[in-house]
Design a protein around this motif. Sequence first.
Motif, PDB file in Angstrom:
ATOM      1  N   ARG A 108      14.926   2.592  -4.741  1.00 36.58           N
ATOM      2  CA  ARG A 108      14.579   4.011  -4.924  1.00 36.58           C
ATOM      3  C   ARG A 108      15.479   4.948  -4.144  1.00 36.58           C
ATOM      4  O   ARG A 108      15.342   6.170  -4.247  1.00 36.58           O
ATOM      5  CB  ARG A 108      13.117   4.267  -4.553  1.00 36.58           C
ATOM      6  CG  ARG A 108      12.798   4.161  -3.083  1.00 36.58           C
ATOM      7  CD  ARG A 108      11.366   4.580  -2.806  1.00 36.58           C
ATOM      8  NE  ARG A 108      11.079   4.580  -1.370  1.00 36.58           N
ATOM      9  CZ  ARG A 108      10.396   5.527  -0.744  1.00 36.58           C
ATOM     10  NH1 ARG A 108       9.943   6.567  -1.426  1.00 36.58           N
ATOM     11  NH2 ARG A 108      10.174   5.454   0.546  1.00 36.58           N
ATOM     12  N   PRO A 132       7.451   4.150  -8.621  1.00 36.54           N
ATOM     13  CA  PRO A 132       6.553   3.131  -9.197  1.00 36.54           C
ATOM     14  C   PRO A 132       6.313   3.334 -10.685  1.00 36.54           C
ATOM     15  O   PRO A 132       6.325   2.362 -11.459  1.00 36.54           O
ATOM     16  CB  PRO A 132       5.257   3.304  -8.385  1.00 36.54           C
ATOM     17  CG  PRO A 132       5.700   3.905  -7.097  1.00 36.54           C
ATOM     18  CD  PRO A 132       6.835   4.816  -7.463  1.00 36.54           C
ATOM     19  N   VAL A 135       9.395   2.218 -12.578  1.00 36.38           N
ATOM     20  CA  VAL A 135       9.506   0.755 -12.632  1.00 36.38           C
ATOM     21  C   VAL A 135       8.623   0.198 -13.736  1.00 36.38           C
ATOM     22  O   VAL A 135       9.042  -0.662 -14.527  1.00 36.38           O
ATOM     23  CB  VAL A 135       9.143   0.126 -11.270  1.00 36.38           C
ATOM     24  CG1 VAL A 135       9.050  -1.393 -11.387  1.00 36.38           C
ATOM     25  CG2 VAL A 135      10.167   0.504 -10.208  1.00 36.38           C
ATOM     26  N   TRP A 164      13.138  -7.271  -9.905  1.00 31.43           N
ATOM     27  CA  TRP A 164      12.919  -7.371  -8.469  1.00 31.43           C
ATOM     28  C   TRP A 164      12.768  -5.967  -7.895  1.00 31.43           C
ATOM     29  O   TRP A 164      13.365  -5.015  -8.393  1.00 31.43           O
ATOM     30  CB  TRP A 164      14.112  -8.023  -7.780  1.00 31.43           C
ATOM     31  CG  TRP A 164      14.413  -9.432  -8.160  1.00 31.43           C
ATOM     32  CD1 TRP A 164      14.800  -9.904  -9.392  1.00 31.43           C
ATOM     33  CD2 TRP A 164      14.395 -10.561  -7.298  1.00 31.43           C
ATOM     34  NE1 TRP A 164      15.006 -11.256  -9.333  1.00 31.43           N
ATOM     35  CE2 TRP A 164      14.775 -11.690  -8.065  1.00 31.43           C
ATOM     36  CE3 TRP A 164      14.102 -10.735  -5.939  1.00 31.43           C
ATOM     37  CZ2 TRP A 164      14.861 -12.969  -7.517  1.00 31.43           C
ATOM     38  CZ3 TRP A 164      14.188 -12.006  -5.392  1.00 31.43           C
ATOM     39  CH2 TRP A 164      14.556 -13.113  -6.177  1.00 31.43           C
ATOM     40  N   ILE A 165      12.013  -5.867  -6.814  1.00 31.21           N
ATOM     41  CA  ILE A 165      11.969  -4.633  -6.040  1.00 31.21           C
ATOM     42  C   ILE A 165      12.802  -4.840  -4.779  1.00 31.21           C
ATOM     43  O   ILE A 165      12.646  -5.838  -4.071  1.00 31.21           O
ATOM     44  CB  ILE A 165      10.532  -4.239  -5.657  1.00 31.21           C
ATOM     45  CG1 ILE A 165       9.691  -4.011  -6.917  1.00 31.21           C
ATOM     46  CG2 ILE A 165      10.548  -2.992  -4.775  1.00 31.21           C
ATOM     47  CD1 ILE A 165      10.162  -2.886  -7.795  1.00 31.21           C
ATOM     48  N   GLY A 167      14.238  -3.117  -1.058  1.00 34.87           N
ATOM     49  CA  GLY A 167      13.813  -2.123  -0.087  1.00 34.87           C
ATOM     50  C   GLY A 167      14.319  -2.414   1.308  1.00 34.87           C
ATOM     51  O   GLY A 167      14.840  -3.490   1.597  1.00 34.87           O
ATOM     52  N   GLY A 172       8.800  -0.520  -0.356  1.00 35.98           N
ATOM     53  CA  GLY A 172       9.175  -1.441  -1.419  1.00 35.98           C
ATOM     54  C   GLY A 172       8.388  -2.736  -1.357  1.00 35.98           C
ATOM     55  O   GLY A 172       8.045  -3.319  -2.386  1.00 35.98           O
ATOM     56  N   LEU A 175       4.995  -2.102  -2.893  1.00 36.73           N
ATOM     57  CA  LEU A 175       5.083  -1.937  -4.340  1.00 36.73           C
ATOM     58  C   LEU A 175       5.316  -3.288  -5.016  1.00 36.73           C
ATOM     59  O   LEU A 175       4.663  -3.595  -6.028  1.00 36.73           O
ATOM     60  CB  LEU A 175       6.214  -0.969  -4.693  1.00 36.73           C
ATOM     61  CG  LEU A 175       6.448  -0.752  -6.189  1.00 36.73           C
ATOM     62  CD1 LEU A 175       5.209  -0.177  -6.858  1.00 36.73           C
ATOM     63  CD2 LEU A 175       7.662   0.152  -6.410  1.00 36.73           C
ATOM     64  N   ALA A 176       6.232  -4.083  -4.475  1.00 34.39           N
ATOM     65  CA  ALA A 176       6.476  -5.410  -5.041  1.00 34.39           C
ATOM     66  C   ALA A 176       5.222  -6.256  -5.007  1.00 34.39           C
ATOM     67  O   ALA A 176       4.915  -6.984  -5.965  1.00 34.39           O
ATOM     68  CB  ALA A 176       7.612  -6.099  -4.280  1.00 34.39           C
ATOM     69  N   TYR A 183      10.653  -9.852  -4.143  1.00 33.27           N
ATOM     70  CA  TYR A 183      11.048  -8.784  -3.228  1.00 33.27           C
ATOM     71  C   TYR A 183      12.322  -9.167  -2.494  1.00 33.27           C
ATOM     72  O   TYR A 183      12.444 -10.282  -1.969  1.00 33.27           O
ATOM     73  CB  TYR A 183       9.926  -8.532  -2.223  1.00 33.27           C
ATOM     74  CG  TYR A 183      10.221  -7.467  -1.200  1.00 33.27           C
ATOM     75  CD1 TYR A 183      10.548  -6.171  -1.596  1.00 33.27           C
ATOM     76  CD2 TYR A 183      10.152  -7.745   0.165  1.00 33.27           C
ATOM     77  CE1 TYR A 183      10.806  -5.181  -0.654  1.00 33.27           C
ATOM     78  CE2 TYR A 183      10.402  -6.763   1.104  1.00 33.27           C
ATOM     79  CZ  TYR A 183      10.733  -5.480   0.690  1.00 33.27           C
ATOM     80  OH  TYR A 183      10.987  -4.508   1.626  1.00 33.27           O
ATOM     81  N   TYR A 201       4.421  -7.659   2.445  1.00 41.87           N
ATOM     82  CA  TYR A 201       4.567  -8.191   1.088  1.00 41.87           C
ATOM     83  C   TYR A 201       3.726  -9.441   0.900  1.00 41.87           C
ATOM     84  O   TYR A 201       2.981  -9.555  -0.091  1.00 41.87           O
ATOM     85  CB  TYR A 201       6.046  -8.480   0.834  1.00 41.87           C
ATOM     86  CG  TYR A 201       6.325  -9.224  -0.456  1.00 41.87           C
ATOM     87  CD1 TYR A 201       6.080  -8.636  -1.696  1.00 41.87           C
ATOM     88  CD2 TYR A 201       6.852 -10.518  -0.433  1.00 41.87           C
ATOM     89  CE1 TYR A 201       6.345  -9.317  -2.881  1.00 41.87           C
ATOM     90  CE2 TYR A 201       7.127 -11.206  -1.614  1.00 41.87           C
ATOM     91  CZ  TYR A 201       6.866 -10.600  -2.830  1.00 41.87           C
ATOM     92  OH  TYR A 201       7.135 -11.278  -3.996  1.00 41.87           O
TER      93      TYR A 201
END
Length: 333
Positions: A108, A132, A135, A164-165, A167, A172, A175-176, A183, A201
């Motif tokens: 982002r 988000p 995505v 994939w996210i 960050g 990130g 969000l992932a 991630y 995560y």
Amino acid sequence: MALLSILDLAPVPEGSDAGQALRNSADLARHAEGLGYNRFWMAEHHNMPGIASAATAVALAHVGAATKRIRIGAGGVMLPNHAPLIIAEQFGTLAALHPGRVDLGLGRAPGTDQVAAHAMRRNLAGDVDDFPRDVIELMRYFEPAQPGQRLQAVPGAGLDIPVWILGSSTYGAQLAAMLGLPYAFASHFAPAMMMEAIAAYRAEFRPSARLEKPYVMLGLPVFAAESEERARFLFSSQQQAFLNLRRGMPGKLPAPVEGFDAQIDPRGRMILEQALGCAVVGGPEAVRRGVQDFVARTGADELMVAAAIHDHAARKRSYEILAEAWGGMAQAA
């Protein structure tokens, strides 16, 4: 045991140009494929004379045509710079050309300075907190088209492209986890929040149709050579490049300098520690130990190794030494 992959920004060394940098990337990808690396990713950066991968999908098409098996992907595309449909079409095209080999990592950040961000977006009114939503929209374009669907990504619809996210903070990571996606953390240049983001995560991960359990890939700078002295010499190009960037003077990748460590002032040392604190630099055994310790500390499922080395042959040799050291450790285990 963690898989090894490569993040390549198509570095443009002093005395060279973008065309040669991209040809070097294709050559490195062929070499990495022969060595058994899992993925070869390129990243979107703009207004940086030392990086030739700005048109990431185009660069990946070049690399994909030069290789046969290694996965290729974006590490990543900076989604706020683009309409999701355009990225779906670009990576759908890549997947149509190279089926079963394409990954799409999404970030982002703008991947540039404010001047270039304004030039790309024409204005900065767009909110990165729309990320988000963008995505989710992008992933929908990869779903099979439904009867009567008026808007499709062509190519793209019906292609199962892993998303994939990316960050460098807990944003990130969360969000992932919420979307049930793999991630990747940018510890190769911003390691400060690495452990916190990994923990968030894994703790918050929700299984999805795309991924059953958390999968963490970490960026790691690795500079390997036959000796510690030689590796430190090669590493000085990356050190200079980061200092130049942080001081507002981005340029091509500088030539290495003998004894550069002794020339760094206290402020420069702080900058480099913040950016490259995870770097593994040394001969084969030191590299093996350093990478092993990093994986043990983080529990990484995969490493995305980055090495901006001025001399292309030395860069290829660095990845070769790492592959040999990591493979040798696997056999010993």
